[in-house]
Design a protein around this motif. Structure first.
Motif, short mmCIF file in Angstrom:
data_model
loop_
_atom_site.label_atom_id
_atom_site.label_comp_id
_atom_site.label_asym_id
_atom_site.label_seq_id
_atom_site.Cartn_x
_atom_site.Cartn_y
_atom_site.Cartn_z
N GLU A 208 0.84 -1.21 0.00
CA GLU A 208 0.00 0.00 0.00
C GLU A 208 0.87 1.26 0.00
O GLU A 208 0.43 2.33 -0.39
CB GLU A 208 -0.89 0.03 1.25
CG GLU A 208 -1.98 -1.01 1.29
CD GLU A 208 -2.78 -0.94 2.58
OE1 GLU A 208 -3.95 -1.33 2.56
OE2 GLU A 208 -2.23 -0.47 3.60
N VAL A 209 2.11 1.11 0.48
CA VAL A 209 2.97 2.28 0.68
C VAL A 209 4.10 2.35 -0.35
O VAL A 209 4.39 3.40 -0.91
CB VAL A 209 3.56 2.26 2.11
CG1 VAL A 209 4.38 3.52 2.37
CG2 VAL A 209 2.45 2.13 3.16
N PHE A 210 4.74 1.22 -0.62
CA PHE A 210 5.84 1.15 -1.58
C PHE A 210 5.46 0.19 -2.69
O PHE A 210 5.35 -1.03 -2.46
CB PHE A 210 7.13 0.68 -0.90
CG PHE A 210 7.76 1.70 0.00
CD1 PHE A 210 8.68 2.62 -0.49
CD2 PHE A 210 7.45 1.73 1.35
CE1 PHE A 210 9.26 3.56 0.34
CE2 PHE A 210 8.03 2.67 2.19
CZ PHE A 210 8.93 3.59 1.69
N ASN A 211 5.27 0.71 -3.90
CA ASN A 211 4.92 -0.17 -5.02
C ASN A 211 6.18 -0.79 -5.63
O ASN A 211 7.30 -0.52 -5.19
CB ASN A 211 4.10 0.57 -6.07
CG ASN A 211 4.86 1.72 -6.71
OD1 ASN A 211 6.08 1.77 -6.69
ND2 ASN A 211 4.12 2.66 -7.30
N ALA A 212 6.01 -1.62 -6.64
CA ALA A 212 7.13 -2.36 -7.23
C ALA A 212 8.21 -1.43 -7.78
O ALA A 212 9.41 -1.70 -7.64
CB ALA A 212 6.61 -3.29 -8.32
N ASP A 213 7.79 -0.33 -8.43
CA ASP A 213 8.77 0.60 -8.98
C ASP A 213 9.61 1.25 -7.88
O ASP A 213 10.82 1.44 -8.04
CB ASP A 213 8.06 1.70 -9.79
CG ASP A 213 7.51 1.17 -11.11
OD1 ASP A 213 7.99 0.10 -11.56
OD2 ASP A 213 6.61 1.82 -11.69
N ALA A 214 8.96 1.58 -6.78
CA ALA A 214 9.68 2.18 -5.65
C ALA A 214 10.69 1.18 -5.06
O ALA A 214 11.83 1.55 -4.74
CB ALA A 214 8.70 2.62 -4.57
N ILE A 215 10.27 -0.09 -4.92
CA ILE A 215 11.17 -1.13 -4.42
C ILE A 215 12.39 -1.25 -5.33
O ILE A 215 13.54 -1.33 -4.86
CB ILE A 215 10.44 -2.48 -4.33
CG1 ILE A 215 9.26 -2.43 -3.33
CG2 ILE A 215 11.43 -3.59 -3.94
CD1 ILE A 215 9.67 -2.25 -1.90
N ASN A 216 12.16 -1.25 -6.63
CA ASN A 216 13.27 -1.35 -7.59
C ASN A 216 14.26 -0.21 -7.42
O ASN A 216 15.48 -0.42 -7.42
CB ASN A 216 12.72 -1.35 -9.03
CG ASN A 216 12.02 -2.64 -9.38
OD1 ASN A 216 12.24 -3.67 -8.74
ND2 ASN A 216 11.16 -2.58 -10.39
N GLU A 217 13.74 1.01 -7.30
CA GLU A 217 14.61 2.18 -7.17
C GLU A 217 15.41 2.14 -5.87
O GLU A 217 16.59 2.48 -5.84
CB GLU A 217 13.77 3.46 -7.23
CG GLU A 217 13.23 3.80 -8.61
CD GLU A 217 14.35 4.09 -9.61
OE1 GLU A 217 15.35 4.73 -9.21
OE2 GLU A 217 14.24 3.66 -10.76
#
Length: 238
Positions: A208-217
């Motif tokens: 809900e807070v960190f999506n897949a793109d954010a995790i990748n970055e």
């Protein structure tokens, strides 16, 4: 809508995340301490969570051992190392000579004044120790009762610690090391699990807070270093 701050600047024991290499280090350290097989060395680069790992190991044995946690960033003399250990054991340490400090510790160990299984000595930032101070640790772990060492030793530091242990003066101590554990940078999956664990502990779902793109970055820019992951996540939330 968090129940607590998810990413703290000072890591807490409840924040510990057991990535693969961390769980392996915990298992190996637990086995070596439990069986009194010899010192354990944990190696990891800066920001890898070595201090938190030592706390986790200490927590596992606090009912059986006197757990002593030493930070070595400012220790330069043998007397300072001995004073630090005596301080952690609530023993007198001020105004004593180096010989008196050593005798006080030996007396405590041999007369079984503490926990039944002796002392679990965990040395953080051990890469900062001189060859002489590492040798002092060797002398301390030489205390034996009923075929078992009275002091179990876990050393944690950067690769520089391993370099110190190759010194010819420490050949005997180096041979006695029971296990060497190397902490590895988190994989992308471990980075995701680390982030989601912290978010869920604070009362939300991780995705809900960190999506897949954010995790990748975050994984890319932190290189899988726990401290940097923690800082990036905290700054992202701000």
């Amino acid at each position: 809508q968090f129940s607590s701050r998810p990413f703290n600047s000072v890591p807490r024991l409840e924040d510990f995340f057991a990535g693969l290499s961390y769980q392996q280090a915990l298992d190996v350290a637990h086995m070596c301490v439990d069986r009194s097989t010899g010192p354990v060395v944990v190696v990891g680069s800066v920001g890898m969570g070595k201090s938190l790992l030592l706390q986790k190991i200490g927590q596992s044995f606090k009912s059986r051992f006197d757990v002593v946690h030493i930070e070595c960033s400012r220790l330069e003399e043998r007397s300072e190392l001995l004073q630090s250990i005596l301080f952690e054991l609530d023993l007198p340490y001020a105004g004593l000579s180096e010989g008196e400090l050593r005798l006080s510790l030996m007396s405590y160990l041999k007369e079984s004044k503490g926990a039944d299984d002796g002392v679990l000595l965990m040395v953080d930032e051990a890469d900062r120790l001189s060859i002489e101070l590492i040798d002092e640790l060797r002398l301390i772990t030489n205390q034996i009762r009923d075929g078992r060492s009275l002091v179990q030793l876990v050393l944690a530091g950067t690769q520089r610690l391993e370099d110190s242990l190759t010194d010819a003066k420490l050949a005997s101590f180096n041979q006695r090391i029971a296990a060497r554990c190397v902490l590895q940078n988190f994989s992308k999956k471990e980075t995701e699990q680390f982030i989601y664990q912290h978010i869920e502990q604070a009362g939300r779902r991780g995705d809900e807070v960190f999506n897949a793109d954010a995790i990748n970055e975050i994984h890319l820019n932190s290189a899988g270093v726990p401290r940097l992951i923690n800082q990036l996540c905290d700054q992202s939330l701000l």
